[in-house]
Design an enzyme around this catalytic site. Structure first.
Site, PDB file in Angstrom:
ATOM      1  N   HIS A  11       0.817  -1.216   0.000  1.00 17.64           N
ATOM      2  CA  HIS A  11       0.000   0.000   0.000  1.00 17.64           C
ATOM      3  C   HIS A  11       0.850   1.266   0.000  1.00 17.64           C
ATOM      4  CE1 HIS A  11       1.016   0.881   4.186  1.00 17.64           C
ATOM      5  NE2 HIS A  11       0.901  -0.420   4.407  1.00 17.64           N
ATOM      6  N   ARG A  13       1.705   5.360   1.207  1.00 19.61           N
ATOM      7  CA  ARG A  13       2.119   5.923   2.493  1.00 19.61           C
ATOM      8  C   ARG A  13       0.931   6.320   3.357  1.00 19.61           C
ATOM      9  NH1 ARG A  13       5.433  11.543   3.346  1.00 19.61           N
ATOM     10  NH2 ARG A  13       3.305  12.279   3.795  1.00 19.61           N
ATOM     11  N   TYR A  16       1.258   7.103   9.701  1.00 23.59           N
ATOM     12  CA  TYR A  16       2.119   6.268  10.551  1.00 23.59           C
ATOM     13  C   TYR A  16       3.425   5.932   9.833  1.00 23.59           C
ATOM     14  CZ  TYR A  16      -1.008   5.261  14.514  1.00 23.59           C
ATOM     15  OH  TYR A  16      -1.768   5.349  15.649  1.00 23.59           O
ATOM     16  N   GLU A  85      -2.098  -7.001   7.476  1.00 22.78           N
ATOM     17  CA  GLU A  85      -0.760  -6.923   8.047  1.00 22.78           C
ATOM     18  C   GLU A  85      -0.623  -7.827   9.286  1.00 22.78           C
ATOM     19  OE1 GLU A  85       2.234  -6.829   7.848  1.00 22.78           O
ATOM     20  OE2 GLU A  85       2.882  -4.720   7.760  1.00 22.78           O
TER      21      GLU A  85
END
Length: 234
Positions: A11, A13, A16, A85
């Site tokens: 993905h 930016r 975080y 993730e």
């Protein structure tokens, strides 16, 4: 049957990422630079490979990234939670300095390639198993001449790569992907192990990674860079 090519695309930016905070399964969106990265990378990716199927993590930053490719190619992005993730439990949202200050021993284990105990993190084996299972399942719906794009996350993609390439989970020879960059794997002939071979890693639009991460070169980027991978922070 199976897709002959699988692209693992990270993905764009997020806030975080910009602040060097560990995201894990925190459902944070792309920032403005992340959307520009995803749009630019989608153009480069679709010009490089034919996109016959898109499968994406259920987390927002991955779905937003996949939407740019889906819009450009007309392919529907199928959501699969197994591509999300790695979960990092109590560490999610923290910087490396904050983690090392309060969990020094576990932090050293993690940075050396192990599984930290007592923080609620998924193991490397758990993440690799779910990622590979999802990718193989969606690839099986395509033909050998076709390409599957799996839109996921940095740690999850690295662990998918080690699993698909038959490497040990403690092996640290693959650098993490830059935001909105991808790895390309091609199916090996029947009877050859491992079942996949790495054709390219950290592929993406041609620019300096510093400019790409900062968003300063976006909008003036054309052909994809098929050169060597680049080291990025974990």
């Amino acid at each position: 049957m199976s897709a002959g090519t699988v692209v693992l695309w990270r993905h764009g930016r997020t806030a975080y990422n910009a602040a060097m905070r560990l995201q894990g399964q925190v459902d944070i969106p792309l920032d403005e630079v992340g959307h520009r990265q995803a749009a630019t990378a989608a153009a480069a990716l679709s010009a490089t490979v034919g996109v016959d199927g898109i499968v994406v993590s259920d987390l927002g930053r991955a779905r937003e990234t996949a939407a740019h490719l889906a819009s450009r190619t007309g392919r529907e992005a199928v959501v699969d939670h197994r591509l999300r993730e790695r979960a990092f439990g109590e560490w999610e949202g923290l910087t490396g300095e904050e983690i090392s200050a309060d969990w020094a021993e576990q932090f050293d284990v993690w940075r050396s390639g192990g599984d930290p105990q007592g923080v609620g993190a998924e193991t490397r084996a758990q993440v690799s198993e779910r990622m590979v299972a999802a990718i193989e399942e969606h690839a099986a719906a395509l033909e050998p001449t076709q390409t599957l794009v799996a839109v996921s996350h940095g740690a999850a993609i690295t662990l998918a790569l080690t699993g698909m390439l038959g490497l040990g989970l403690q092996w640290r020879g693959i650098a993490g992907l830059t935001n909105a960059h991808w790895a390309e794997l091609r199916r090996n002939p029947p009877g050859v192990e491992p079942g996949w071979r790495l054709f390219g890693h950290d592929l993406g639009p041609s620019t300096s990674i510093a400019d790409w991460n900062a968003g300063t070169a976006l909008g003036a980027i054309a052909a994809p860079d098929r050169g060597a991978g680049r080291e990025v922070p974990a």
